[in-house]
Design an enzyme around this catalytic site. Structure first.
Site, PDB file in Angstrom:
ATOM      1  N   ASP A   1       9.050 -28.996  13.882  1.00  0.00           N
ATOM      2  CA  ASP A   1       9.598 -27.654  14.056  1.00  0.00           C
ATOM      3  C   ASP A   1      11.099 -27.660  13.811  1.00  0.00           C
ATOM      4  O   ASP A   1      11.761 -28.713  13.831  1.00  0.00           O
ATOM      5  CB  ASP A   1       9.298 -27.162  15.478  1.00  0.00           C
ATOM      6  CG  ASP A   1       9.260 -25.642  15.581  1.00  0.00           C
ATOM      7  OD1 ASP A   1       9.683 -24.952  14.631  1.00  0.00           O
ATOM      8  OD2 ASP A   1       8.807 -25.139  16.621  1.00  0.00           O
TER       9      ASP A   1
ATOM     10  N   ASP B   1       5.089 -17.616  14.339  1.00  0.00           N
ATOM     11  CA  ASP B   1       4.868 -17.805  15.776  1.00  0.00           C
ATOM     12  C   ASP B   1       4.050 -16.665  16.371  1.00  0.00           C
ATOM     13  O   ASP B   1       3.623 -16.739  17.523  1.00  0.00           O
ATOM     14  CB  ASP B   1       6.209 -17.900  16.511  1.00  0.00           C
ATOM     15  CG  ASP B   1       6.894 -19.237  16.287  1.00  0.00           C
ATOM     16  OD1 ASP B   1       6.221 -20.182  15.822  1.00  0.00           O
ATOM     17  OD2 ASP B   1       8.105 -19.347  16.576  1.00  0.00           O
TER      18      ASP B   1
END
Length: 658
Positions: free
Chosen positions: A421, A482
């Site tokens: 990430d 997300d």
């Protein structure tokens, strides 16, 4: 005039030498080069240079000063041809500056994709500053452009947008140091009156730009590359990112299938497992007992991989600490992390871990010991985003620390999956640092593949902030957003599949409410939506009822039956669904997002989904046994009946020769 034709699977790209620059002659289906060029200028030139009116492939600003140059520096540049071919490199030299520019072309075998890139060398004695250093330019024979691009923001990436540009300039890009959420580094171009489509996609996980300019005749010229400026000292060479060019006569859907074929070639041939990720269930409150409870349920419903997300390492009680100190928290795992991982694997699950190796928390031990490792300007305050800073990955000692950290984790523990990430861009940062960061990021990914080939990598940057072709070539799965809410995800996934292949699209089943469309949807709907790519589950499955778990178990099993078709089949976009086609079987994922038709309480008829690319003969629905002719499915359509409780379906149709 010298002329070369580069041949792809079903298309050709023909280049000729202009007066002092290369020109595009024709680009399209094989044979399109046999005839007069649709791009050549047949008129007299007024008030601009010859290069400004020509279908130039690449030119410096000195020779193309008004209509957009690909190589720009303050002092300008004028060059001459110095030999070569597109396959070996077309060489151009500026004798006064000592600047050599080599234009490279490479057809990707088995696809309709052409790669373009440039090498620029300073053979002179004076440092040069390149304000712009594009990877490629190309022209499209339009009478005005219809441009399709993918825009958005965090939690709403890959939104399909189309504009008509009769004249003038259109530009997209990002200066985040990653491609970013605002725009994907991808553009499709069509004539305002035609269906055929041309496209460009960048292999560059840094700051970038793509622009399109329609000249007074309607001709469209596109430029693509990394953001400048770039310094070039005497003796140095800079190589631009590759720009991938693609064409399809079958419009945007056909162009998408060209991109999918290219990305399947870039990817390693491995099965993408059904994963369970614990983030939405536990957040930062990670402990072994709770994780194992979730792992047992995940294994029971058919998951193949268990991923522990953020919160597993020391100091990570919330988003203000811990980043950089990549050691498992002994309080969360009192019997040791090895014992925890072994217990997960004993359930028949592979084990995965979330990392954010480019980031550091100000409260971490790493920052205390190496405050100089972050991007900063001396004497200026640091800028926190998401309560964290970004490591200067371009520094050798930082790159080696990140590599050593990942290598240690993958060596000490049987980890088969990394979710990499990146939740903030770098501020401050210049283009030179941007280039150094990108080089180190790609080098580490390359080393991961070489040293730990068994480990799959999921690329993520606060959602879909880093989905370029260079990252794709070194990763196995992408995280598009997300936002995991089902109705919000439909438009995200629609845009994603326009640019990228389904085997790269990680998609979760969760209980998250929609950010933009909060209407609830059934568990089946959420599964069918997530089956469109790489199926994952991210809900708090400990809260699911026995009935929900049983339904999930059935749907996971169904997905495993169709997974290979979804990941390798040709994709056709339907009005309310997606179709995946292989020679023997077609899979349809369908969903209802609107109102019901009132049946059976009032007269009504099933909605119909006309299918595409079917073979002559008949198809049998594997679930119901109903037989359809290919003509019926193509021209009448697959019937879909929706109710309050049945809002999505998976239909598997097997071909039967007549």
């Amino acid at each position: 005039m010298s002329r070369w034709t580069l041949r792809m699977a079903t298309t050709t790209y023909t280049v000729a030498l202009g007066p002092q620059w290369p020109e595009l002659v024709a680009w399209g289906p094989t044979g399109v080069e046999e005839g007069p060029s649709p791009l050549a200028n047949h008129g007299r030139v007024h008030f601009v240079t010859e290069a400004d009116a020509a279908p130039v492939e690449y030119a410096p600003r000195g020779q193309r000063p008004f209509a957009g140059a690909d190589l720009v520096m303050d002092q300008g540049s004028w060059w001459r041809f110095d030999g070569g071919t597109p396959e070996t490199g077309l060489n151009y030299v500026d004798d006064l500056l000592g600047l050599r520019t080599v234009l490279h072309y490479q057809a990707v075998p088995g696809t309709d994709v052409l790669l373009r890139w440039v090498e620029v060398t300073n053979d002179g004695t004076t440092p040069l500053r390149l304000e712009r250093i594009g990877s490629a330019g190309f022209c499209v024979p339009t009478r005005g452009a219809r441009l399709t691009f993918l825009s958005g923001q965090w939690a709403r990436e890959f939104q399909r947008q189309t504009i008509t540009l009769p004249a003038g300039r259109f530009a997209i890009g990002g200066n985040y140091g990653v491609p970013g959420h605002d725009y994907a580094p991808w553009l499709a171009i069509q004539d305002t009156e035609g269906e055929q489509a041309w496209g460009v996609s960048l292999a560059w996980p840094g700051s970038w730009e793509i622009d399109a300019q329609v000249d007074p005749t309607g001709l469209t010229r596109v430029r693509a590359g990394r953001l400048g400026p770039v310094g070039l000292r005497p003796g140095e060479t800079v190589t631009t990112p590759q720009a991938a060019l693609a064409y399809s006569a079958a419009g945007l859907d056909g162009l998408a299938r060209v991109w999918h074929a290219n990305e399947r070639r870039l990817s390693r041939p491995r099965t993408r497992p059904v994963l369970y990720n614990s983030w939405e269930a536990t957040g930062f409150a990670v402990d072994a007992d709770r994780q194992l409870e979730l792992a047992r349920i995940a294994a029971d419903v058919g998951a193949e991989l268990f991923v522990v997300d953020d919160g597993w390492f020391v100091g990570r009680d919330d988003d203000t600490g811990g980043l950089g100190d990549w050691t498992p928290d002994e309080h969360a795992f009192p019997n040791g992390f090895t014992a925890f991982v072994d217990e997960v694997r004993a359930l028949g699950l592979d084990f995965g871990l979330w990392v954010e190796p480019e980031a550091v928390s100000p409260k971490s031990r790493l920052y205390t010991e190496h405050p100089d490792w972050v991007y900063r300007v001396d004497g200026r305050p640091l800028t926190l985003i998401r309560n964290q800073l970004l490591l200067d990955l371009g520094r050798e000692e930082v790159r080696e620390f990140v590599w050593a950290t990942l290598d240690r984790l993958l060596t000490e523990y049987p980890i088969s999956y990394l979710k990499w990430d990146m939740n903030r861009p770098a501020t401050p940062r210049g283009p030179e640092l941007d280039g150094g960061h990108v080089r180190s990021y790609l080098e580490i990914l390359d080393r991961l593949r070489e040293v730990h080939p068994q480990v799959s990598v999921e690329a993520c940057a606060g959602g879909g902030g880093r989905t370029d072709l260079a990252t794709i070539a070194r990763s196995d799965v992408l995280w598009p957003s997300d936002n995991t809410a089902a109705l919000d995800r439909l438009s995200i996934q629609d845009g994603f599949l326009l640019a990228h292949a389904p085997h790269l699209m990680s998609s979760w089943v969760t209980d998250a409410p929609g950010v933009f469309d909060p209407r609830p949807r059934s568990l089946r709907f959420r599964f069918v939506m997530a089956m469109a790519g790489v199926l994952g589950i991210g809900a708090d499955i400990a809260r699911w009822t026995g009935g929900q778990r049983a339904e999930a178990r059935e749907l996971v099993a169904l997905y495993k039956e169709i997974r290979e078709i979804v990941h390798t089949g040709e994709v056709y976009r339907l009005m309310d669904g997606v179709q995946y086609v292989t020679p023997g079987t077609t899979v349809v994922l369908a969903w209802n997002t609107g109102a019901l038709n009132g049946a059976p309480e009032v007269p009504g008829r099933p909605a119909r989904l006309p299918l595409a690319a079917l073979r002559p003969g008949s198809y049998v629905d594997r679930g119901s046994g109903v037989r359809y002719s290919a003509a019926h499915l193509t021209h009448v359509g697959l019937p879909t009946s929706w109710t309050r409780s049945h809002d999505a379906d998976v239909v598997v149709l097997d071909h039967v020769a007549t």
